[in-house]
Write a protein that holds these residues in place. Structure first.
Motif, PDB file in Angstrom:
ATOM      1  N   THR A  37       0.814  -1.220   0.000  1.00  0.00           N
ATOM      2  CA  THR A  37       0.000   0.000   0.000  1.00  0.00           C
ATOM      3  C   THR A  37       0.844   1.265   0.000  1.00  0.00           C
ATOM      4  OG1 THR A  37      -0.111   0.038   2.415  1.00  0.00           O
ATOM      5  CG2 THR A  37      -1.857  -1.164   1.235  1.00  0.00           C
ATOM      6  N   CYS A  62      -0.619   2.349  -4.637  1.00  0.00           N
ATOM      7  CA  CYS A  62      -1.278   1.605  -3.561  1.00  0.00           C
ATOM      8  C   CYS A  62      -1.946   0.365  -4.141  1.00  0.00           C
ATOM      9  CB  CYS A  62      -2.302   2.495  -2.862  1.00  0.00           C
ATOM     10  SG  CYS A  62      -3.120   1.740  -1.456  1.00  0.00           S
ATOM     11  N   LYS A 364      -8.730  12.501  -4.212  1.00  0.00           N
ATOM     12  CA  LYS A 364      -9.005  11.320  -5.040  1.00  0.00           C
ATOM     13  C   LYS A 364      -8.724  11.581  -6.514  1.00  0.00           C
ATOM     14  CE  LYS A 364     -12.809   9.744  -2.041  1.00  0.00           C
ATOM     15  NZ  LYS A 364     -14.271   9.502  -1.979  1.00  0.00           N
ATOM     16  N   SER A 368      -3.654   7.813  -5.457  1.00  0.00           N
ATOM     17  CA  SER A 368      -4.206   6.448  -5.383  1.00  0.00           C
ATOM     18  C   SER A 368      -4.567   6.056  -3.958  1.00  0.00           C
ATOM     19  CB  SER A 368      -3.189   5.453  -5.950  1.00  0.00           C
ATOM     20  OG  SER A 368      -1.949   5.548  -5.254  1.00  0.00           O
ATOM     21  N   ARG A 369      -4.327   6.929  -2.993  1.00  0.00           N
ATOM     22  CA  ARG A 369      -4.772   6.707  -1.619  1.00  0.00           C
ATOM     23  C   ARG A 369      -4.980   8.069  -0.962  1.00  0.00           C
ATOM     24  NH1 ARG A 369      -0.400   7.015   2.156  1.00  0.00           N
ATOM     25  NH2 ARG A 369       1.639   7.139   1.131  1.00  0.00           N
ATOM     26  N   GLU A 382      -7.609   3.175   0.856  1.00  0.00           N
ATOM     27  CA  GLU A 382      -6.486   2.461   0.258  1.00  0.00           C
ATOM     28  C   GLU A 382      -7.010   1.206  -0.430  1.00  0.00           C
ATOM     29  OE1 GLU A 382      -3.706   1.557   3.374  1.00  0.00           O
ATOM     30  OE2 GLU A 382      -2.933   3.601   3.475  1.00  0.00           O
ATOM     31  N   PRO A 383      -7.001   1.164  -1.755  1.00  0.00           N
ATOM     32  CA  PRO A 383      -6.582   2.189  -2.709  1.00  0.00           C
ATOM     33  C   PRO A 383      -7.787   2.975  -3.234  1.00  0.00           C
ATOM     34  CG  PRO A 383      -6.846   0.123  -3.851  1.00  0.00           C
ATOM     35  CD  PRO A 383      -7.208  -0.163  -2.404  1.00  0.00           C
TER      36      PRO A 383
END
Length: 768
Positions: A37, A62, A364, A368-369, A382-383
């Protein structure tokens, strides 16, 4: 191995891109990437000769998912994404960036007080106590530039996902010191230069204390001059000169440098979140600098700034009570500013970004997290995947408005018919059809709200209209029978529909049952002939309202018909109605009448115009302005078959809807509804089949008469005159300042039509 979510790669094909910044998203499917992650990808950009055109960037990955913001250089670009776990695991994206220098740009400007210290608020947690890194004018300029590229990339990716192509606004740029990357901090021997967004530094004559006056603070509920910052910024831009002159119609994002959190008043001062669109002049969206300390200075800082859960502390303002961590402050500041830029680009309050959807979801778009939210007490995601809900998007209606602005124009675009969808009741199917020359792209349905959010499902669209319109496949005409509506829905419950067209216009039907229950089809007694009625309705009806009907031919006592010779269209601040004059000298009002056969009140209308109807000439089209914030219709305009047009639309007060007869029909009269003080709340046309002699029975149909209640149909001559209260001061309170041509006598034989200039929107919106 990599898969991309927003690019399609094919051998030898290079995708053309027309904005400098864009988002690349995808997934690395190697086992090492999928299990972690906290991984990363490296993004390198080079030209066709493999010369590096932008410093290498590192972005979070992630569970294999990644997003990256990429800046391109004119010409061919090779964007190479490499996994941080294996340098052999990479993907190359060929792109050709062509700047559209012929399109107008978004300008960036910073307003500076006459005695400004050239500093912005910065808490100790952001080095405010020991360093000027995040608090100087230079820092504000660098942060503003990065934010603008983030706005551009978000808009391009969002409009691409809606089927409108990868399009966005262009930024005004210049060759200057490169503040976009960290290399500007480490260039010792030679100043790093690059193409960067141009920031106009605009001085105002006001002192800091004047800008920070509590009476001008937008968040002060008792403030008496809360619009003054926007007005002052506008005047300062105009005084600055080119490119902010009204004849250039600039669109500007304006940052107020001297915003400040007043600890004593516990209020953010010298700040306003306001936006105004004026296609005939300067359009401006403004925001304060009070959150700017949390914004990234360089591209390399974007991930950290959008994941930083540090608390800002007590020395800075907590805008809208949502700025409880650094990343939330960044999201609110950059997102709310974009919201105001949306207003400058003509977007009203709809959904998504224009309804504060940026507050929780801004990260967002780029990562990606996400990080922990102290405001909502929720853990980060996540993710972030393509299926993750994200409200930080443009409403489709806003995206379509943008698509029709010159700032968002792409090569190959064609001009669309500018008219909004119209509803026509049909005699053939005993139902209705929705028609729009530009094409309908979306249908929204609701049961208990005016703000329809959900698109009609594919299955329901097929049942209702036998078609599923989309941006890729617009539909010109949608038809449905009355029987189908009754089969699928409960007629005892309100049912709303909205039809959105490719030109950004829309038709909203507040209650479909009311539309169907209106006298849409009238059968002439003793014949098979059906008359069709199409109406624009404000949706407001009171018990004492008068319903009326007026035909363009009327029968005299001797049974002979006499035709209408003139129509006096009575428009002032709103639509009073109209008066139909006949060849025999009589007249009938499109409005209420007293029991004695004359109007209960004289019709006003300081914009009234008379439209002469020659023999053999027909009325072919009627435009009615439907209100956005009023109970009354706002304007009326009519077109003749010889091309002449007359009337005033008051377009800044509402949305124009067009009434035209169904194919094979012609307009033979008008119907409507008026209040007791002679203001129209509904206005419609009556259409009859062409080439058929209408029977005498038509002139006895009650719905088509304007008879005084309880009296005979005897008509008396009358001379409409201005009301006693019609004065200059009366008209000054109304916004009649749309395209001047809409208020002038255009009896010149030409149809001036409808264009973006007459659809002026000039409204100011706060985000709080």
């Amino acid at each position: 191995m990599f898969e991309l979510f927003n690019f399609v790669l094919s051998d030898g094909k290079v995708e053309d891109v027309y904005q400098r910044s864009l988002i690349v998203s995808g997934r690395c499917t190697s086992k090492a990437a999928l299990d972690k992650t906290d991984g990363y990808v490296t993004v390198d950009t080079s030209d066709q000769s493999d010369n590096q055109t932008f410093p290498s960037q590192r972005w979070p990955m992630c569970n294999g998912y990644f997003k990256a913001l990429v800046l391109l250089s004119p010409g061919l670009n090779k964007v190479i994404v490499t996994s941080g776990y294996d340098v052999e695991d990479k993907i190359e994206i060929p792109l050709r960036y062509t700047p559209l220098l012929q399109t107008p740009p978004l300008h960036l400007a910073i307003l500076i007080a006459k005695d400004s210290p050239l500093l912005i608020d910065c808490p100790p947690a952001k080095f405010g106590a020991i360093s000027s890194t995040h608090s100087t004018l230079d820092a504000a300029i660098a942060k503003f530039r990065v934010a603008a590229y983030m706005w551009q990339a978000q808009t391009a990716e969002d409009l691409r996902s809606k089927g409108l192509g990868r399009r966005s606004f262009r930024l005004e740029e210049e060759w200057s010191v490169d503040t976009l990357t960290e290399r500007s901090l480490h260039s010792r021997n030679k100043t790093a230069m690059n193409l960067v967004p141009r920031i106009h530094l605009v001085r105002t004559k006001k002192m800091v204390a004047q800008l920070r006056d509590l009476e001008m603070a937008q968040q002060n509920p008792r403030g008496q001059r809360r619009d003054e910052l926007h007005e002052g910024f506008t005047k300062a831009l105009q005084a600055h000169g080119h490119p902010f002159t009204s004849d250039a119609s600039p669109v500007v994002a304006g940052l107020i440098l001297d915003s400040h959190y007043d600890l004593d008043a516990k209020m953010i001062v010298a700040h306003a979140a306001l936006g105004a669109h004026n296609p005939a002049g300067l359009s401006l969206g403004i925001f304060g600098s009070h959150t700017t300390y949390s914004w990234p200075r360089f591209l390399e800082e974007i991930p950290h700034c959008l994941l930083d859960t540090t608390r800002p502390g007590d020395t800075v303002g907590n805008d809208n009570k949502e700025c409880n961590t650094m990343w939330e402050t960044c999201a609110v500041g950059q997102g709310a500013f974009l919201h105001e830029v949306g207003h400058a680009f003509s977007a009203p309050h709809t959904t998504g970004i224009m309804e504060r959807g940026y507050s929780p979801d801004w990260p967002k778009v780029f990562l990606s997290r996400t990080g922990y939210s102290l405001t909502h007490n929720t853990d980060g995601l996540e993710p972030v995947t393509p299926e993750t809900p994200n409200d930080c998007v443009w409403d489709l209606r806003d995206a379509l408005r943008f698509r029709n602005l010159a700032h968002f124009w792409l090569p190959g675009d064609v001009r669309l018919d500018p008219k909004a969808p119209i509803l026509r009741l049909t005699a053939e199917t005993d139902g209705m059809e929705i028609f729009c020359e530009a094409g309908i792209v979306e249908i929204r349905q609701g049961f208990d709200t005016d703000n329809l959010r959900e698109s009609l499902s594919h299955e329901m669209a097929m049942k209702l209209f036998s078609a599923v319109p989309s941006v890729e496949k617009p539909v010109t005409c949608l038809s449905i029978s009355r029987e189908t509506f009754h089969e699928l829905f409960d007629s005892q419950k309100p049912l709303s529909f909205e039809f959105v067209s490719l030109n950004g216009k829309h038709l909203f039907i507040k209650n479909i049952w009311t539309a169907l229950r209106s006298p849409g089809i009238i059968r002439i007694p003793g014949s098979d002939i059906k008359l069709v009625i199409s109406t624009v309705d404000s949706g407001i009806e009171q018990d004492n309202d008068s319903r009326w009907g007026v035909m363009l031919n009327k029968r005299k006592r001797n049974g002979k018909l006499v035709r209408a010779s003139t129509i006096d269209i009575r428009v002032g601040c709103w639509l009073d109605g109209a008066i139909v004059y006949y060849k025999d000298g009589t007249a009938i009002p499109c409005g209420p009448r007293s029991p004695h056969g004359h109007p209960e009140h004289y019709m006003g209308g300081h914009q009234h115009r008379k439209l002469k109807i020659s023999k053999g000439v027909d009325i072919v089209k009627v435009a009615v302005t439907k209100p956005t914030c009023s109970d009354y219709l706002q304007g009326l305009r009519m077109w003749l078959s010889n091309g002449q047009a007359m009337g005033a639309l008051n377009v800044r007060s509402g949305n124009v809807e067009y009434l035209v007869p169904p194919p094979g029909h012609k307009i033979v009269g008008f119907v409507g509804r008026s209040t007791s003080d002679v203001s129209c709340t509904a206005f419609g046309i009556v259409s009859a089949p062409l080439g058929i002699e209408l029977p005498d029975a038509m002139y006895d149909i009650e719905e088509l008469q304007n008879n005084p209640q309880g009296r005979s149909s005897k008509k008396r001559k009358f001379n409409p005159q201005p009301r006693d209260d019609e004065s200059d001061s009366d008209t000054a309170m109304c916004d009649d300042s749309g395209d001047d041509s809409e208020g002038l006598d255009l009896d010149d034989g030409y149809d001036d039509g409808w264009n973006e200039e007459t659809e002026a929107i000039y409204e100011r919106h706060g985000t709080h």
